[in-house]
Scaffold this active site. Structure first.
Site, PDB file in Angstrom:
ATOM      1  N   CYS A   1      99.336   6.362 109.518  1.00 38.75           N
ATOM      2  CA  CYS A   1      99.799   5.816 108.237  1.00 38.75           C
ATOM      3  C   CYS A   1      99.128   4.463 108.035  1.00 38.75           C
ATOM      4  O   CYS A   1      99.057   3.658 108.968  1.00 38.75           O
ATOM      5  CB  CYS A   1     101.318   5.655 108.280  1.00 38.75           C
ATOM      6  SG  CYS A   1     102.009   4.942 106.785  1.00 38.75           S
TER       7      CYS A   1
ATOM      8  N   HIS B   1     104.876  13.446 103.983  1.00 31.66           N
ATOM      9  CA  HIS B   1     104.694  12.073 104.483  1.00 31.66           C
ATOM     10  C   HIS B   1     104.895  11.063 103.331  1.00 31.66           C
ATOM     11  O   HIS B   1     105.617  10.064 103.485  1.00 31.66           O
ATOM     12  CB  HIS B   1     103.295  11.963 105.098  1.00 31.66           C
ATOM     13  CG  HIS B   1     102.946  10.612 105.637  1.00 31.66           C
ATOM     14  ND1 HIS B   1     102.679  10.383 106.976  1.00 31.66           N
ATOM     15  CD2 HIS B   1     102.783   9.402 105.026  1.00 31.66           C
ATOM     16  CE1 HIS B   1     102.392   9.109 107.157  1.00 31.66           C
ATOM     17  NE2 HIS B   1     102.439   8.485 105.982  1.00 31.66           N
TER      18      HIS B   1
HETATM   19 ZN   LIG Z   1     102.138   6.531 105.251  1.00 26.38          ZN
END
Ligand SMILES: [Zn+2]
Length: 171
Positions: free
Chosen positions: A91, A133
């Site tokens: 991320c 996500h």
């Molecule tokens: Zn992320």
């Protein structure tokens, strides 16, 4: 259009539930374009508004990284429609961390585009993972929250060691 600075964990905006978009203004379109620019500038395949400090329910995604194929979703709701998938995720808001995350293999997502028109898509493969996500970001959840406590502890220790490392792109 511009590339915005990224917020990184533990930035509070990443931990708050994003607000629904009520007015579909030019500013919303500009935010979506900034998200696309910022995603590409950081070699990402998805980016949610809280990651640039905007607590509103908007994200962009493009697992193909092919320009012009971006998915932009406002006010999404998501339904998992079966299957299991485990892939290594990272991320842009959690630098230097990658981990295997278990998610649904198939999803259906409903939302709006930046003009307020309804959008509906079903996805599997990498797109299904990216949508889950990014949807998590709008709930104030990060992918590391889905890991075991032991794995989270290992990550926390590793990040303490890396804290002073130069070159992180986060604010
Ligand atoms: Zn992320």
């Amino acid at each position: 259009m511009s590339v915005r600075p990224l917020c990184c964990d533990p930035h509070p905006t990443l931990r708050a539930k994003a607000h629904r978009v009520a007015s579909f203004t030019d500013a919303l379109g500009a935010l979506a374009r900034d998200l696309v620019d910022t995603m590409y500038a950081n070699d990402g395949i998805g980016l949610a508004a809280p990651q640039v400090g905007e607590g509103v329910a908007v994200f962009v995604a493009n697992p193909s990284q092919e320009r012009g194929r971006e998915i932009v979703v406002v006010n999404p709701s998501m339904e998992t429609t079966g299957g299991r998938a485990v892939i290594v995720e990272g991320c842009l808001s959690v630098p230097n961390v990658w981990a295997r995350v278990r998610r649904a293999a198939h999803v259906r997502l409903r939302g709006q585009d930046t003009s307020g028109r309804p959008v509906e898509l079903t996805a599997d493969g990498l797109l299904a993972i990216v949508l889950q996500h990014e949807y998590d970001h709008l709930q104030g959840r990060l992918f590391i929250d889905r890991l075991s406590w032991l794995k989270r502890l290992q990550i926390r220790l590793r990040r303490l060691r890396l804290r002073s490392r130069p070159g992180e792109r986060c604010t």
